[in-house]
Design a protein around this motif. Structure first.
Motif, PDB file in Angstrom:
ATOM      1  N   ALA A 190      23.615  -8.003  81.698  1.00  0.00           N
ATOM      2  CA  ALA A 190      24.588  -6.963  82.033  1.00  0.00           C
ATOM      3  C   ALA A 190      25.063  -6.259  80.768  1.00  0.00           C
ATOM      4  O   ALA A 190      25.130  -5.028  80.703  1.00  0.00           O
ATOM      5  N   ALA A 191      25.378  -7.059  79.751  1.00  0.00           N
ATOM      6  CA  ALA A 191      25.866  -6.483  78.508  1.00  0.00           C
ATOM      7  C   ALA A 191      24.795  -5.611  77.866  1.00  0.00           C
ATOM      8  O   ALA A 191      25.059  -4.498  77.403  1.00  0.00           O
ATOM      9  N   LEU A 192      23.574  -6.113  77.869  1.00  0.00           N
ATOM     10  CA  LEU A 192      22.500  -5.362  77.232  1.00  0.00           C
ATOM     11  C   LEU A 192      22.202  -4.084  78.006  1.00  0.00           C
ATOM     12  O   LEU A 192      21.985  -3.023  77.424  1.00  0.00           O
ATOM     13  N   ALA A 193      22.219  -4.203  79.346  1.00  0.00           N
ATOM     14  CA  ALA A 193      21.978  -3.015  80.174  1.00  0.00           C
ATOM     15  C   ALA A 193      23.051  -1.975  79.918  1.00  0.00           C
ATOM     16  O   ALA A 193      22.765  -0.776  79.796  1.00  0.00           O
ATOM     17  N   ALA A 194      24.288  -2.421  79.804  1.00  0.00           N
ATOM     18  CA  ALA A 194      25.371  -1.485  79.552  1.00  0.00           C
ATOM     19  C   ALA A 194      25.156  -0.743  78.240  1.00  0.00           C
ATOM     20  O   ALA A 194      25.294   0.480  78.162  1.00  0.00           O
ATOM     21  N   GLN A 195      24.783  -1.477  77.206  1.00  0.00           N
ATOM     22  CA  GLN A 195      24.550  -0.847  75.905  1.00  0.00           C
ATOM     23  C   GLN A 195      23.412   0.168  75.992  1.00  0.00           C
ATOM     24  O   GLN A 195      23.498   1.291  75.487  1.00  0.00           O
ATOM     25  N   LEU A 196      22.343  -0.271  76.664  1.00  0.00           N
ATOM     26  CA  LEU A 196      21.153   0.566  76.744  1.00  0.00           C
ATOM     27  C   LEU A 196      21.428   1.834  77.544  1.00  0.00           C
ATOM     28  O   LEU A 196      21.084   2.939  77.130  1.00  0.00           O
ATOM     29  N   VAL A 197      22.059   1.641  78.699  1.00  0.00           N
ATOM     30  CA  VAL A 197      22.336   2.786  79.561  1.00  0.00           C
ATOM     31  C   VAL A 197      23.266   3.766  78.852  1.00  0.00           C
ATOM     32  O   VAL A 197      23.090   4.980  78.928  1.00  0.00           O
ATOM     33  N   ARG A 198      24.219   3.224  78.141  1.00  0.00           N
ATOM     34  CA  ARG A 198      25.144   4.089  77.409  1.00  0.00           C
ATOM     35  C   ARG A 198      24.372   4.946  76.415  1.00  0.00           C
ATOM     36  O   ARG A 198      24.498   6.176  76.405  1.00  0.00           O
ATOM     37  N   ALA A 199      23.551   4.304  75.600  1.00  0.00           N
ATOM     38  CA  ALA A 199      22.808   5.045  74.584  1.00  0.00           C
ATOM     39  C   ALA A 199      21.881   6.074  75.229  1.00  0.00           C
ATOM     40  O   ALA A 199      21.828   7.233  74.825  1.00  0.00           O
ATOM     41  N   GLU A 200      21.187   5.656  76.273  1.00  0.00           N
ATOM     42  CA  GLU A 200      20.244   6.542  76.953  1.00  0.00           C
ATOM     43  C   GLU A 200      20.962   7.738  77.562  1.00  0.00           C
ATOM     44  O   GLU A 200      20.509   8.870  77.456  1.00  0.00           O
ATOM     45  N   THR A 201      22.061   7.433  78.232  1.00  0.00           N
ATOM     46  CA  THR A 201      22.772   8.499  78.920  1.00  0.00           C
ATOM     47  C   THR A 201      23.300   9.521  77.928  1.00  0.00           C
ATOM     48  O   THR A 201      23.193  10.726  78.149  1.00  0.00           O
ATOM     49  N   ILE A 202      23.851   9.041  76.833  1.00  0.00           N
ATOM     50  CA  ILE A 202      24.336   9.974  75.811  1.00  0.00           C
ATOM     51  C   ILE A 202      23.178  10.833  75.329  1.00  0.00           C
ATOM     52  O   ILE A 202      23.288  12.054  75.182  1.00  0.00           O
ATOM     53  N   ASP A 203      22.043  10.181  75.120  1.00  0.00           N
ATOM     54  CA  ASP A 203      20.844  10.881  74.664  1.00  0.00           C
ATOM     55  C   ASP A 203      20.427  11.939  75.677  1.00  0.00           C
ATOM     56  O   ASP A 203      20.202  13.094  75.349  1.00  0.00           O
TER      57      ASP A 203
END
Lengths: 313, 519, 286
Positions: A190-203
């Motif tokens: 969950a934590a890793l997905a949150a980090q990844l999704v955040r970075a991707e979405t900003i991108d």
């Protein structure tokens, strides 16, 4: 796409063979006497009787050369016969499949929970990078990555089973019993997905088509979910393929900690008791499953992401 | 149904009261001393859940340690019953007698007993069960290498023959491994255990190493079981068992962490701790220096504060050991060990040529499968240091080290070993562990006097006479400083609102007809 | 390659993160200094005093004592030597091996590169805990530091190799490489003299992120009893030992847990700070 699928599927036998050799050879590097270990796991403190040990060795086929042992085992596995457990003396498949079912349930549940928590958290954090929500969620996700299962599980037990006894700390079968293991296992993905999704979405939000969509007057929320969310999903999907494999094995800690009768605990007990048929078959199945999950996730990610799909063609 | 509120279990073991010996751990004792029978009224036909420590890893095979699970759950029964007093008592057999040929014993079977599936208990069935057991590739400890051979003697008796006269054969047939299963059980490997036992509970569902479900055997030959059913959950983690009990997921939990047992006090709890027939001993290699010197061995013995080991290092989970046999058995030492005497230890070491300039340095090995051993090793290291002995701890796998131990290639090694080997008779242990020809003589002790002391055990059948030999042998081992018996392990268990629950130090009984839940 | 989807972060680091960077760095240096000092101290983690069991914090024992009257702080510090020192050794081995293999694989051409990819795919699919189980089985059931090392290294080099491989393949097409090729430098020379040095920074960042991962894996294996055996005060093993006193001395669980998590957090923080200062590149954080 089809070409990629073919390539991956062709590579699969290679993976299986390599895994088979690996799981077969590694336990045999030990100088340990498997027959003695098996004897001791049946009856503790048994004095080693040379005649008994020799008989066991012969029946398990441990006195042949490694090559003979390997071909015999591999041949049997190819016909679907996973062998007979040394300690339980029942077919391995009867032990392995139910345990695998439990582990898959646990793992998939954890993954679903992780997705349901991690993806929205990441998307929301990305709406305003540096905002209060983002800071809180980022701190949470950093913590989630840094806390290992054995610490989280123990702390959860300490909190929800000892201090405030509201949840059972052991066993498997009722939904209540599943809560703590699933939460423990879900925290990291969950934590890793949150980090990844955040970075991707900003991108993604910075990309051209999103700017276009925004300029067309679509509400922020719609843009965020329709474009950002969908693209971010692809990376999470591909990651979840890796996770499924990792979680299957990683759930060893959780299964041992919470007495869950899954494949992790089966393997743990089998390794400690030198139950080679269970060790070999169990590891092989887990590895192949992990490889399959990886391929499935990769294909799914391609199906979701039109840009990457055209790139593959 | 006799609704006796405080029904005593049929074969209650003499419960150990160690209060006098262990004044310091008063808190633990307060928990285990009283309220053995529960408080409320017995609930008839209740369901009970047990959190068990040992999971049946071998598919309930009767020839493996899984037999203890079957026996504890009340599924199987043996021909003979026995307890820590070393006396054989009737069970499925009502009487037995050594025949004129001393290699044969004849057992008279209890009439009218049927297996749970309705098959009758006949001489044929019993002989079949025993012969199958003797025929497995790795026969269990109790009947190993005695050449056991059983034959029916009519419908109601069985003759059991061994290659050499065996004075303790009835006791051997009280081992959980010798539980009698119906002939139909042996159609599969391992033998099927659902409905094929004779005990008060029938196994109806076996869910691997996770759980088992049992129902009352309505055709049980003895007292009608109080419980209608039992669920056994196998929980290998001690802390998890304690949690299951405190959360109400289990009515009985075995083998709790000792600090956790303190949680369960009060009238609704049956909290029991008994000494088990197991000793953690520091083996001293007599085949080479320095422990070939009696004075050095005595110095080690004097340096170690065994009372502190049991009560503090292991937090009361063990009884300080004065000698090999402890309070779990009638012939064991009931007295606490002598206090430590570091001054005497130093003096003995000085006599043997060791001192501050020439300190004694040894390696102290042990293994971690039993978590108490590294703990003991750590505490012992500190005590030896106070007496001027530098011990370097090495923790490793036991199986890998065993050849060295048997070959006499070590200094000190800490082991935990049961001195009964499933039979309430110490003859086998004394022979294998301490006689010159012993197959498991890690101490490398060899004394003709000691061997002569054991000689009568080959033919003596009277328990009292045998136990006198055990006492003398044990005293001789203390005199010769053969290793240092440190502590005797304890078994514990806690029941919540149950009646008729006792902890069996021999780990054979748990679910008995008198076990019941109380309101 | 699906991981290529994980491209860089074209966003400014949050201001609080930037504000934190300097103290973080200072903290890291301080931590390193303290660690070096601590490594020097002659501490005995097994010294025990049975009259001082489960003692609370005092001047003599700042964090109290455990079930044998051993000083918890001393054990945590010695545990740090083992846990952190061991993790560093593992990382060096994995980093060197992975980087070398990845660089080579990125340079040798398509077919071998494919083979390399598939090998990595297999190894990545096997979780370290499972490998740990197998290695313990292979070490004759006698777990210890060596079997633990092997268990972590077998899969531990793959993320480095994968990252280096990706980076090398990308760098290969860069102008300076093509220039070097044009003037006739040998491929090996280019790989190790030109390309590899250019990758040192992302690799260093990756190293920090891997540190936390390895530390947690090692502690997890020890927790399961597959690492150093008691009385060795490894953090994971200490936590496992403390569980049986969970009821009356929860600090024996909480303190090692804090040590593990705290260390992982600090090193991850350093790694993130390093990573954030490069513009693009795969993160490869799994």
């Amino acid at each position: 796409m089809t070409a990629l699928l073919l390539r991956r599927l062709l590579a699969l036998p290679l993976v299986v063979v390599a895994a088979a050799v690996l799981v077969f050879l590694l336990p045999r590097f030990s100088g340990q006497d498997t027959a003695l270990a098996v004897l001791r796991s049946r009856t503790g403190e048994a004095d080693p009787d040379p005649a008994v040990l020799a008989a066991l060795r012969e029946r398990f086929g441990l006195d042949g050369s490694w090559w003979d042992q390997f071909t015999a085992w591999a041949g049997a596995v190819l016909t679907g016969d996973l062998g007979v457990s040394y300690t339980a003396r029942t077919p391995v498949s009867g032990l392995l499949w139910p345990a695998l079912g439990v582990s898959l349930t646990l793992t998939v549940a954890a993954l679903v929970v992780a997705g349901l928590v991690g993806i929205p958290a990441g998307v929301h954090a990305a709406r305003r990078p540096g905002g209060r929500l983002d800071r809180a969620l980022t701190a949470g996700s950093v913590l989630g990555v840094a806390v290992p299962e054995f610490v989280l599980g123990t702390v959860l037990v300490l909190t929800f089973a000892v201090t405030v006894p509201v949840l059972p700390a052991t066993g498997w079968g009722s939904p209540a019993q599943a809560v703590l293991p699933v939460v423990t296992l879900a925290a990291f993905p969950a934590a890793l997905a949150a980090q990844l999704v955040r970075a991707e979405t900003i991108d993604v939000l910075g990309r051209v088509h999103v700017t276009v969509a925004r300029s067309k007057g679509l509400p922020d929320r719609v843009v965020l979910w329709r474009h950002g969310g969908r693209l971010a999903l692809t990376s999470v999907t591909s990651l979840s393929g890796l996770f499924l494999g990792g979680l299957l094995g990683g759930s060893v800690v959780v299964e041992v900690l919470f007495s869950v009768p899954g494949v992790g605990r089966l393997l743990y007990d089998a390794v400690l008791g030198q139950d080679l048929p269970v060790v070999q078959a169990g590891l092989l199945v887990v590895i192949v499953l992990a490889a399959l999950a990886g391929i499935a996730a990769e294909l799914l990610a391609l199906a979701l992401d039109p840009v990457a799909r055209s790139a593959v063609r | 149904m006799p609704a006796a509120p405080a029904a005593a279990p049929p074969h209650r073991r003499p419960r150990l009261r160690i209060a006098a010996a262990l004044a310091a751990s008063a808190a633990v004792l307060a928990a285990c001393g009283g309220s053995g029978e529960g408080t409320g009224q017995v609930v008839p036909d209740a369901q009970l859940t047990v959190a068990m420590a040992f999971a049946p890893g071998a598919g309930y095979a009767i020839d493996t340690d899984d037999a203890f699970v079957l026996s504890q759950l009340g599924v199987t029964e043996t021909l003979v019953a026995s307890g820590a007093d070393g006396q054989a008592r009737p069970a499925l057999a009502t009487a037995w007698e050594q025949q004129p040929d001393p290699r044969t014993w004849r057992f008279e079977l209890r009439p009218g007993v049927t297996f749970q599936n309705g098959e009758p208990l006949t001489g044929e069935a019993v002989a079949n069960a025993l012969d199958r057991l003797a025929g497995v590739e790795a026969p269990p400890r109790a009947i190993k290498s005695i050449g056991l051979d059983a034959a029916a003697d009519g419908a109601t008796a069985v003759r059991v023959t061994t290659t050499a006269p065996d004075p303790v054969l009835p006791l051997r047939l009280s081992s959980a491994n010798t539980g009698i299963l119906a002939p139909s059980a042996y159609a599969s490997t391992p033998p099927a255990v659902q409905g094929t036992g004779t005990g008060p509970m029938t196994l109806t569902r076996a869910d691997g190493i996770q759980s088992a479900t049992l129902q009352r055997n309505d055709t049980y030959w003895g007292e009608r079981p109080q419980l209608a059913g039992v669920t056994a959950n196998f929980v290998p983690d001690p802390a998890a068992r304690a949690l299951a009990l405190s959360a109400g997921d289990a009515d009985i939990a075995q083998e709790l962490p000792d600090t956790a047992t303190l949680e369960f006090t009060g009238d609704e709890y049956t909290n029991e701790t008994v000494a088990a027939p197991r000793t953690a001993s520091l083996q001293l290699n007599q085949s080479r220096a320095p422990f070939s010197d009696l004075r050095v061995r005595q110095a080690v013995t004097a340096a170690i504060d065994r009372t502190a080991l049991g009560e503090q290092a292991l937090a009361g989970s063990a009884v300080p050991a004065a000698e090999l046999f402890g309070p779990a058995v009638t012939w064991g030492a009931q007295e606490p060990p002598p206090p430590a005497d570091p001054a005497r230890a130093r003096q003995l070491l000085a006599e043997a040529g060791f001192g501050p300039e020439n300190p004694l340095r040894v390696e102290l090995g042990t293994y971690a499968n039993r978590p108490e051993l590294p703990t003991l090793a750590t505490a012992v290291q500190e005590m030896l240091r106070a007496a001027g002995i530098e011990a370097n701890i090495r923790v490793g796998d036991y199986d890998a080290r065993e050849p060295d131990l048997l070959a006499g290639d070590y200094d000190m090694y800490l082991v935990s070993r049961s001195y009964l080997l499933d039979v309430p008779d110490a003859g086998a242990t004394l022979q294998s562990d301490y006689s010159c020809a012993g197959s498991y003589n890690i101490n490398r002790y060899c004394s003709p006097e000691f061997d002569a002391l054991l000689a009568p055990l080959a033919s003596e059948t009277d328990p009292a006479a045998r136990q006198e030999v055990f006492r003398q042998a044990s005293a001789k081992l203390v005199t010769d400083a053969v290793g240092v018996p440190l502590v005797h392990t304890r078994a514990n268990g806690v029941g919540h609102q149950v009646a008729g629950y006792t902890v069996d130090p021999l780990a054979k009984t748990l679910v008995v007809p008198g076990l019941a839940k109380t309101g | 390659m699906s991981a290529e989807v994980v491209t860089g972060r074209r966003f400014a680091a949050a201001p609080w993160v930037r504000r934190l960077q300097r103290p973080l760095r200072a903290g890291a240096v301080l931590l390193l200094g303290v660690l070096v000092l601590v490594m020097m101290l002659p501490l005995d983690p097994t010294a025990n005093d049975l009259s001082q069991r489960f003692a609370g914090p005092s001047l003599e024992h700042p964090l109290g004592t455990d079930q044998l009257g051993r000083d918890v702080l001393v054990r945590l510090v010695v545990g740090a030597r083992i846990s952190i020192g061991f993790t560093l050794v593992v990382l060096v081995i994995c980093g060197v091996a992975g980087t070398l293999i990845g660089t080579l694989a990125g340079w040798v051409g398509r077919t071998l590169g494919q083979l390399f990819q598939r090998t990595i795919d297999v190894l990545v699919a096997i979780p370290a805990i499972l490998i740990g189980l197998v290695v313990v089985a292979a070490s004759g059931g006698a777990p210890g530091l060596w079997s633990l090392l092997l268990a972590v290294v077998i899969t531990g080099w793959t993320p480095f190799a994968r990252l280096t491989h990706q980076l090398v393949v990308r760098e290969r097409s860069r102008e300076y490489v093509e220039g070097a090729l044009a003037i006739g430098a040998s491929p090996g020379r280019i790989a190790f003299r030109h390309v590899l040095p250019n990758l040192s920074r992302p690799l260093l960042a990756h190293l920090c992120l891997r540190f936390a991962n390895v530390l947690l894996t090692v502690a997890g294996l020890s927790f399961l009893g597959l690492g150093p055996q008691p009385p060795t005060p490894e953090w994971g093993a200490m936590l496992a030992e403390g569980r049986q006193f969970m009821f009356n001395a929860p600090q024996l669980v909480v303190l090692p847990a804090l040590a593990v998590v705290g260390t992982a957090l600090v090193v991850t923080g350093i790694g993130r700070a390093l990573e954030r200062r490069r513009p693009t590149g795969p993160s490869g954080q799994f």
